[in-house]
Motif scaffolding. Structure first.
Motif, PDB file in Angstrom:
ATOM      1  N   ASN A 427      81.998  77.762  49.816  1.00 35.08           N
ATOM      2  CA  ASN A 427      81.263  79.016  50.006  1.00 35.08           C
ATOM      3  C   ASN A 427      80.058  78.817  50.925  1.00 35.08           C
ATOM      4  OD1 ASN A 427      83.076  80.218  48.257  1.00 35.08           O
ATOM      5  ND2 ASN A 427      81.743  79.972  46.471  1.00 35.08           N
ATOM      6  N   CYS A 428      79.406  77.668  50.812  1.00 33.21           N
ATOM      7  CA  CYS A 428      78.263  77.391  51.683  1.00 33.21           C
ATOM      8  C   CYS A 428      78.700  77.266  53.134  1.00 33.21           C
ATOM      9  CB  CYS A 428      77.569  76.117  51.226  1.00 33.21           C
ATOM     10  SG  CYS A 428      76.133  75.653  52.213  1.00 33.21           S
ATOM     11  N   MET A 429      79.863  76.669  53.347  1.00 35.90           N
ATOM     12  CA  MET A 429      80.344  76.490  54.720  1.00 35.90           C
ATOM     13  C   MET A 429      80.701  77.810  55.396  1.00 35.90           C
ATOM     14  SD  MET A 429      80.425  73.232  55.657  1.00 35.90           S
ATOM     15  CE  MET A 429      81.758  73.132  56.854  1.00 35.90           C
ATOM     16  N   CYS A 437      74.549  72.421  54.651  1.00 38.01           N
ATOM     17  CA  CYS A 437      75.087  72.360  53.289  1.00 38.01           C
ATOM     18  C   CYS A 437      74.920  70.969  52.679  1.00 38.01           C
ATOM     19  CB  CYS A 437      76.562  72.745  53.295  1.00 38.01           C
ATOM     20  SG  CYS A 437      76.870  74.465  53.745  1.00 38.01           S
ATOM     21  N   VAL A 438      74.967  69.931  53.495  1.00 36.27           N
ATOM     22  CA  VAL A 438      74.818  68.576  52.978  1.00 36.27           C
ATOM     23  C   VAL A 438      73.377  68.298  52.601  1.00 36.27           C
ATOM     24  CG1 VAL A 438      74.955  66.141  53.602  1.00 36.27           C
ATOM     25  CG2 VAL A 438      76.823  67.675  54.195  1.00 36.27           C
ATOM     26  N   TYR A 439      72.424  68.740  53.444  1.00 37.65           N
ATOM     27  CA  TYR A 439      71.026  68.405  53.240  1.00 37.65           C
ATOM     28  C   TYR A 439      70.311  69.322  52.267  1.00 37.65           C
ATOM     29  CZ  TYR A 439      71.188  65.107  57.115  1.00 37.65           C
ATOM     30  OH  TYR A 439      71.480  64.043  57.917  1.00 37.65           O
ATOM     31  N   ASN A 440      70.872  70.478  51.979  1.00 38.05           N
ATOM     32  CA  ASN A 440      70.145  71.447  51.167  1.00 38.05           C
ATOM     33  C   ASN A 440      70.985  71.862  49.980  1.00 38.05           C
ATOM     34  OD1 ASN A 440      68.380  73.314  50.186  1.00 38.05           O
ATOM     35  ND2 ASN A 440      68.618  74.780  51.839  1.00 38.05           N
ATOM     36  N   ASN A 441      70.660  71.354  48.801  1.00 33.48           N
ATOM     37  CA  ASN A 441      71.398  71.716  47.587  1.00 33.48           C
ATOM     38  C   ASN A 441      71.100  73.129  47.121  1.00 33.48           C
ATOM     39  OD1 ASN A 441      72.694  69.290  47.420  1.00 33.48           O
ATOM     40  ND2 ASN A 441      71.219  68.367  46.038  1.00 33.48           N
ATOM     41  N   THR A 442      69.985  73.724  47.569  1.00 33.11           N
ATOM     42  CA  THR A 442      69.673  75.087  47.135  1.00 33.11           C
ATOM     43  C   THR A 442      70.596  76.102  47.776  1.00 33.11           C
ATOM     44  OG1 THR A 442      68.036  75.314  48.918  1.00 33.11           O
ATOM     45  CG2 THR A 442      67.264  74.487  46.797  1.00 33.11           C
ATOM     46  N   ASN A 445      74.053  75.403  45.723  1.00 36.24           N
ATOM     47  CA  ASN A 445      73.910  75.351  44.262  1.00 36.24           C
ATOM     48  C   ASN A 445      74.758  74.243  43.662  1.00 36.24           C
ATOM     49  OD1 ASN A 445      72.175  77.629  44.209  1.00 36.24           O
ATOM     50  ND2 ASN A 445      73.959  78.969  44.379  1.00 36.24           N
ATOM     51  N   ALA A 446      74.682  73.076  44.247  1.00 38.19           N
ATOM     52  CA  ALA A 446      75.533  71.972  43.833  1.00 38.19           C
ATOM     53  C   ALA A 446      75.242  71.536  42.420  1.00 38.19           C
ATOM     54  CB  ALA A 446      75.358  70.793  44.792  1.00 38.19           C
ATOM     55  N   MET A 447      76.263  71.026  41.769  1.00 36.62           N
ATOM     56  CA  MET A 447      76.137  70.501  40.429  1.00 36.62           C
ATOM     57  C   MET A 447      75.377  69.179  40.483  1.00 36.62           C
ATOM     58  SD  MET A 447      77.584  72.469  38.143  1.00 36.62           S
ATOM     59  CE  MET A 447      76.606  73.699  38.986  1.00 36.62           C
TER      60      MET A 447
END
Length: 451
Positions: A427-429, A437-442, A445-447
């Motif tokens: 969804n982030c991609m 998406c790799v650098y920002n977990n916000t 919303n990664a687990m």
């Protein structure tokens, strides 16, 4: 000589064997002995010396002894052994029955279990705890063949959107504007006769000043206070005096062990410490570049006061003292030899953790951080050595889950977290670049599991 034990007990030392004369020789007869009175007594084995009151008596029987216990085990020990075997059997039986009940036995892969849904609306609008309500018990033990197409579809979607674009590093002036204090403390040039980036810094305190009074590492952690107590005692012995001024040697690490987590970085750290020319920071993982300089101790606790660069440099004072001793030795002064001691640091987060940038750097391009940790390290140490340790991704992820997950650890829970993280990353991609998406977990919303 053989005497009956009854005679020797009843007779005093002065008249020993006088009343039982026949006890002297080997022809002793229990029936005729006035003391034995016909009883079958156990003979006493002694030497020819006169017996004393506290003499140690060794009693031997004429006939061979029978088996005294089973393998010389007392009854108490035998009962304890049997009781322990029973308890062990019950525990193993309980473990086997519980594993069979939950389907945890004979698992060829952790991905064989756990339901997964590819509905984006469900993944976006519901949390992980809400999603578990949609899973039926009959669907928990789905086969790998049935679940594989859903996961492969998401992975193929993510792969198709991956585009590697060369990142342009920020200018040095831009970095100076973001961290002016850091650039004012760390110089541009270092000592030429040291492998480490070291320099002399003027110390303006006096003998009553505590050089580590405000160090955040010592204030927030009790286990580091012993180290700083020792540094306080030896601090003034390692100051360099020149033209009525005091100077202290400051050093940055020569090499960094930067990752990855659960890939054996601690084992490498312990092995390198055995080398006579290798020194490390006072603590294994300072996490200064990625967290402490932003005031992050634990993400769940929010932000604290930012750790200044001086607090980070204090962690290398033990090594700096040894380097200074070598540099100021007479042999080094005469020959101008190079100091062989090198300093290392082993924060695994240096490679991957750039989560704090969004709270401090406003300028961004499509969600990508404008400045990375690597930018600042390269600005100060372009020749720094970086050690990266990698591992099989699946094994590393499962080890990371077992270590960092707090409760309810299971194969099903691991599978659900991985499946949800893949869906969130997909969804982030849709809206951001791969780097964002790799650098920002916000954003995704990664687990808590890092894929």
């Amino acid at each position: 000589m053989r005497y009956c034990i009854n005679c020797c007990i009843h007779l005093l030392p002065n008249d020993l064997h006088r009343q039982c004369f026949r006890c002297r020789g080997p022809h002793h007869n229990n029936q005729k002995c006035p003391v034995c009175k016909g009883e079958n007594k156990i003979p006493l084995c002694t030497d020819s010396k006169q017996m004393k009151l506290l003499a140690v008596l060794e009693v031997r029987t004429d006939h061979s002894e029978s088996w005294n216990g089973f393998f010389c085990l007392r009854k108490g020990k035998l009962c304890s052994l049997i009781f322990g075997l029973i308890i062990m059997t019950l525990v193993m039986a309980s473990y086997i029955l519980t594993g069979a009940k939950h389907g945890l036995l004979l698992i060829p892969s952790p991905f064989h279990y756990g339901a997964f849904t590819s509905n984006p609306s469900l993944m976006d609008n519901e949390s992980l705890s809400d999603m578990k309500d949609h899973y039926q018990p009959s669907k928990m033990n789905i086969s790998y063949v049935k679940d594989y197409p859903s996961i492969k579809l998401i992975i193929d979607t993510i792969t198709s959107k991956i585009e590697f674009i060369t990142r342009q590093r920020p200018d040095l002036e831009e970095l100076r504007k973001q961290e002016p204090h850091m650039f004012s403390v760390i110089p541009n040039k270092f000592l030429p006769n040291s492998k480490n980036p070291c320099w002399y810094e003027e110390y303006r305190g006096n003998t009553t000043t505590d050089p580590y009074a405000t160090n955040s590492y010592a204030l927030y952690s009790k286990r580091f206070r012993t180290i700083f107590d020792y540094l306080r005692k030896v601090f003034w012995n390692h100051l360099y005096h020149y033209k009525d001024k005091h100077y202290r040697l400051r050093c940055l690490p020569h090499f960094y062990i930067i990752g990855q987590p659960k890939c054996g970085t601690t084992d490498l750290y312990d092995r390198l410490r055995l080398h006579p020319d290798v020194r490390f920071s006072a603590i294994k993982e300072p996490h200064w570049w990625t967290r402490k300089r932003f005031g992050i101790i634990r993400l769940r606790d929010g932000f604290h006061d930012r750790y200044p660069v001086e607090d980070y440099l204090d962690l290398f004072d033990l090594a700096a003292h040894q380097i200074q001793g070598v540099l100021q030795s007479e042999a080094a002064k005469e020959r101008g030899t190079m100091n062989n001691i090198i300093i290392g640091e082993a924060s695994a987060s240096t490679m991957w953790d750039n989560n704090a940038w969004i709270f401090f750097y406003d300028n961004s391009t499509e969600g990508e951080p404008p400045f990375l940790i690597q930018d600042f390290i390269h600005a100060f140490q372009p020749n720094a050595k970086l050690i990266v340790m990698l591992r099989d991704p699946v094994e590393r992820l499962y080890s990371d889950y077992l270590y960092f997950a707090s409760a309810n650890k299971s194969v099903e829970d691991f599978h659900e977290k991985v499946a949800e993280s893949l869906q969130l990353f997909e969804n982030c991609m849709l809206d951001y670049s791969l780097r964002a998406c790799v650098y920002n977990n916000t954003l995704n919303n990664a687990m808590p599991v890092r894929i």
